[in-house]
Scaffold this motif. Structure first.
Motif, PDB file in Angstrom:
ATOM      1  N   VAL A 126      81.640  52.759   4.580  1.00  0.00           N
ATOM      2  CA  VAL A 126      80.623  53.513   3.833  1.00  0.00           C
ATOM      3  C   VAL A 126      81.153  54.934   3.638  1.00  0.00           C
ATOM      4  N   ASN A 127      80.597  55.619   2.683  1.00  0.00           N
ATOM      5  CA  ASN A 127      81.034  56.984   2.385  1.00  0.00           C
ATOM      6  C   ASN A 127      80.035  57.975   2.966  1.00  0.00           C
ATOM      7  N   LEU A 128      80.196  58.247   4.258  1.00  0.00           N
ATOM      8  CA  LEU A 128      79.281  59.163   4.951  1.00  0.00           C
ATOM      9  C   LEU A 128      79.860  60.576   4.919  1.00  0.00           C
ATOM     10  N   GLU A 129      79.119  61.505   4.351  1.00  0.00           N
ATOM     11  CA  GLU A 129      79.594  62.881   4.247  1.00  0.00           C
ATOM     12  C   GLU A 129      79.217  63.687   5.497  1.00  0.00           C
ATOM     13  N   PRO A 130      80.093  64.581   5.933  1.00  0.00           N
ATOM     14  CA  PRO A 130      79.768  65.412   7.118  1.00  0.00           C
ATOM     15  C   PRO A 130      78.489  66.218   6.957  1.00  0.00           C
ATOM     16  N   VAL A 131      78.203  66.668   5.714  1.00  0.00           N
ATOM     17  CA  VAL A 131      77.005  67.485   5.518  1.00  0.00           C
ATOM     18  C   VAL A 131      75.730  66.695   5.788  1.00  0.00           C
ATOM     19  N   GLN A 132      75.785  65.361   5.565  1.00  0.00           N
ATOM     20  CA  GLN A 132      74.607  64.540   5.857  1.00  0.00           C
ATOM     21  C   GLN A 132      74.299  64.532   7.356  1.00  0.00           C
ATOM     22  N   LEU A 133      75.340  64.368   8.158  1.00  0.00           N
ATOM     23  CA  LEU A 133      75.134  64.403   9.611  1.00  0.00           C
ATOM     24  C   LEU A 133      74.660  65.774  10.064  1.00  0.00           C
ATOM     25  N   ALA A 134      75.261  66.822   9.493  1.00  0.00           N
ATOM     26  CA  ALA A 134      74.892  68.183   9.892  1.00  0.00           C
ATOM     27  C   ALA A 134      73.421  68.460   9.572  1.00  0.00           C
ATOM     28  N   LEU A 135      72.943  67.993   8.423  1.00  0.00           N
ATOM     29  CA  LEU A 135      71.538  68.217   8.059  1.00  0.00           C
ATOM     30  C   LEU A 135      70.593  67.468   9.002  1.00  0.00           C
ATOM     31  N   TRP A 136      70.976  66.227   9.378  1.00  0.00           N
ATOM     32  CA  TRP A 136      70.123  65.472  10.299  1.00  0.00           C
ATOM     33  C   TRP A 136      70.158  66.057  11.708  1.00  0.00           C
ATOM     34  N   ALA A 137      71.211  66.809  12.005  1.00  0.00           N
ATOM     35  CA  ALA A 137      71.302  67.418  13.339  1.00  0.00           C
ATOM     36  C   ALA A 137      70.371  68.616  13.490  1.00  0.00           C
ATOM     37  N   ILE A 138      69.938  69.202  12.373  1.00  0.00           N
ATOM     38  CA  ILE A 138      69.102  70.410  12.445  1.00  0.00           C
ATOM     39  C   ILE A 138      67.747  70.142  13.128  1.00  0.00           C
ATOM     40  N   PRO A 139      66.971  69.123  12.700  1.00  0.00           N
ATOM     41  CA  PRO A 139      65.688  68.896  13.407  1.00  0.00           C
ATOM     42  C   PRO A 139      65.874  68.517  14.875  1.00  0.00           C
ATOM     43  N   ILE A 140      66.983  67.821  15.178  1.00  0.00           N
ATOM     44  CA  ILE A 140      67.241  67.474  16.589  1.00  0.00           C
ATOM     45  C   ILE A 140      67.523  68.738  17.393  1.00  0.00           C
ATOM     46  N   ALA A 141      68.300  69.644  16.798  1.00  0.00           N
ATOM     47  CA  ALA A 141      68.593  70.907  17.479  1.00  0.00           C
ATOM     48  C   ALA A 141      67.317  71.728  17.673  1.00  0.00           C
ATOM     49  N   LEU A 194      83.284  65.316  12.331  1.00  0.00           N
ATOM     50  CA  LEU A 194      84.383  64.699  11.589  1.00  0.00           C
ATOM     51  C   LEU A 194      84.802  63.378  12.229  1.00  0.00           C
ATOM     52  N   LEU A 195      84.751  63.323  13.571  1.00  0.00           N
ATOM     53  CA  LEU A 195      85.097  62.074  14.260  1.00  0.00           C
ATOM     54  C   LEU A 195      84.096  60.975  13.924  1.00  0.00           C
ATOM     55  N   ILE A 196      82.807  61.316  13.939  1.00  0.00           N
ATOM     56  CA  ILE A 196      81.772  60.318  13.649  1.00  0.00           C
ATOM     57  C   ILE A 196      81.908  59.805  12.211  1.00  0.00           C
ATOM     58  N   THR A 197      82.078  60.724  11.264  1.00  0.00           N
ATOM     59  CA  THR A 197      82.180  60.295   9.861  1.00  0.00           C
ATOM     60  C   THR A 197      83.421  59.434   9.622  1.00  0.00           C
ATOM     61  N   SER A 198      84.542  59.823  10.210  1.00  0.00           N
ATOM     62  CA  SER A 198      85.759  59.027   9.999  1.00  0.00           C
ATOM     63  C   SER A 198      85.635  57.655  10.647  1.00  0.00           C
ATOM     64  N   LEU A 199      85.001  57.602  11.842  1.00  0.00           N
ATOM     65  CA  LEU A 199      84.839  56.315  12.525  1.00  0.00           C
ATOM     66  C   LEU A 199      83.896  55.396  11.756  1.00  0.00           C
ATOM     67  N   VAL A 200      82.779  55.961  11.293  1.00  0.00           N
ATOM     68  CA  VAL A 200      81.806  55.149  10.557  1.00  0.00           C
ATOM     69  C   VAL A 200      82.393  54.695   9.228  1.00  0.00           C
ATOM     70  N   ASP A 201      83.101  55.580   8.538  1.00  0.00           N
ATOM     71  CA  ASP A 201      83.709  55.209   7.260  1.00  0.00           C
ATOM     72  C   ASP A 201      84.734  54.096   7.445  1.00  0.00           C
ATOM     73  N   ALA A 202      85.535  54.207   8.524  1.00  0.00           N
ATOM     74  CA  ALA A 202      86.581  53.208   8.747  1.00  0.00           C
ATOM     75  C   ALA A 202      86.006  51.875   9.226  1.00  0.00           C
ATOM     76  N   SER A 203      84.936  51.924  10.040  1.00  0.00           N
ATOM     77  CA  SER A 203      84.394  50.695  10.623  1.00  0.00           C
ATOM     78  C   SER A 203      83.463  49.960   9.675  1.00  0.00           C
ATOM     79  N   TYR A 204      82.642  50.732   8.949  1.00  0.00           N
ATOM     80  CA  TYR A 204      81.611  50.093   8.118  1.00  0.00           C
ATOM     81  C   TYR A 204      81.865  50.257   6.625  1.00  0.00           C
TER      82      TYR A 204
END
Length: 244
Positions: free
Chosen positions: A186-201, A174-184
């Motif tokens: 853009v409309n970044l959804e938390p589920v997008q980050l969570a999905l990209w975190a799966i292969p890294i995990a 939530l911190l990353i999405t709010s920071l990116v949305d406020a700084s850039y």
């Protein structure tokens, strides 16, 4: 963009092995100043964050409970359990714990385990007991024991760190999405980050799991070296006693 220099402070602080609390505090102040907040606003943000995060004070309940359980033989019981599982080596046991830690963190159960709740009272003693059984020794040398405890803590930390990012409601996402949305803007959804975190995990699980399994071989070599070092000392002591 310049606000992200606070991350650089964190990296430099940990790279130079400074006190983690001091590093995070300084990084927060630097980030606030770069974000054009006043000193009073920064202090208010720290205070509100501490007051709203009730989990910060959960240690006040956890530590006495763990201490009471240890006093009544929790670690001894943990050692007895691992003694019945003859095929479970130190590396296999820690790899299994890594998997469970990552899976529970991925579904939001990040506080179900941790260094105080599980590593010190159960995971560490069970890993030690498995190493003693494998090496056929009554007690591990201090150097080997510290390594076993270190790998036990690493299994918990790696599992939590990479597993919790797969849960979209965790604070870091939530911190990353709010920071990116406020700084850039853009409309970044938390589920997008969570999905990209799966292969890294998954990569973290494979890499650190392999290290844990490889640790069994290192244990064999280090226990053999410790036994070889102890043997001449024992022979010397016996010779001296015979000469007397």
């Amino acid at each position: 963009m310049i606000v992200l220099l606070g991350v650089l402070v964190v990296v430099l602080g940990f790279a130079t092995k400074r006190n983690p609390l001091l590093v995070v505090g300084v990084a927060g102040i630097v980030t606030g100043l770069l974000g054009k907040l006043s000193v009073s606003q920064i202090l208010a943000t720290f205070g509100n964050g501490f007051a709203s995060s009730r989990s910060v004070t959960i240690f006040a309940i956890t530590l006495p409970v763990i201490g009471l359980l240890e006093r009544n033989g929790l670690q001894a019981q943990a050692r007895k359990v691992i003694a019945r599982l003859s095929r479970l080596t130190t590396g296999r046991y820690l790899a299994l714990y890594l998997l469970l830690r990552q899976l529970t963190a991925a579904v939001g159960l990040s506080t179900i385990a941790g260094p105080a709740q599980t590593v010190r009272p159960m995971v560490g003693p069970m890993a030690e007991a498995a190493a003693e059984r494998r090496g056929k020794v009554a007690e591990l040398p201090d150097r080997v024991r510290e390594k076993v405890l270190s790998f036990s803590a690493s299994a918990d930390t790696v599992g939590l760190f990479f597993g919790e990012d797969c849960f979209l409601a965790v604070g870091s996402i939530l911190l990353i999405t709010s920071l990116v949305d406020a700084s850039y803007h853009v409309n970044l959804e938390p589920v997008q980050l969570a999905l990209w975190a799966i292969p890294i995990a998954a990569c973290a699980l494979v890499i650190h799991g392999a290290r844990l399994l490889w640790f069994d071989r290192r244990l064999d070599r280090e226990l053999a070296a410790a036994a070889a070092e102890a043997q001449p000392a024992a022979v010397t002591t016996t010779s001296e006693e015979t000469a007397r």
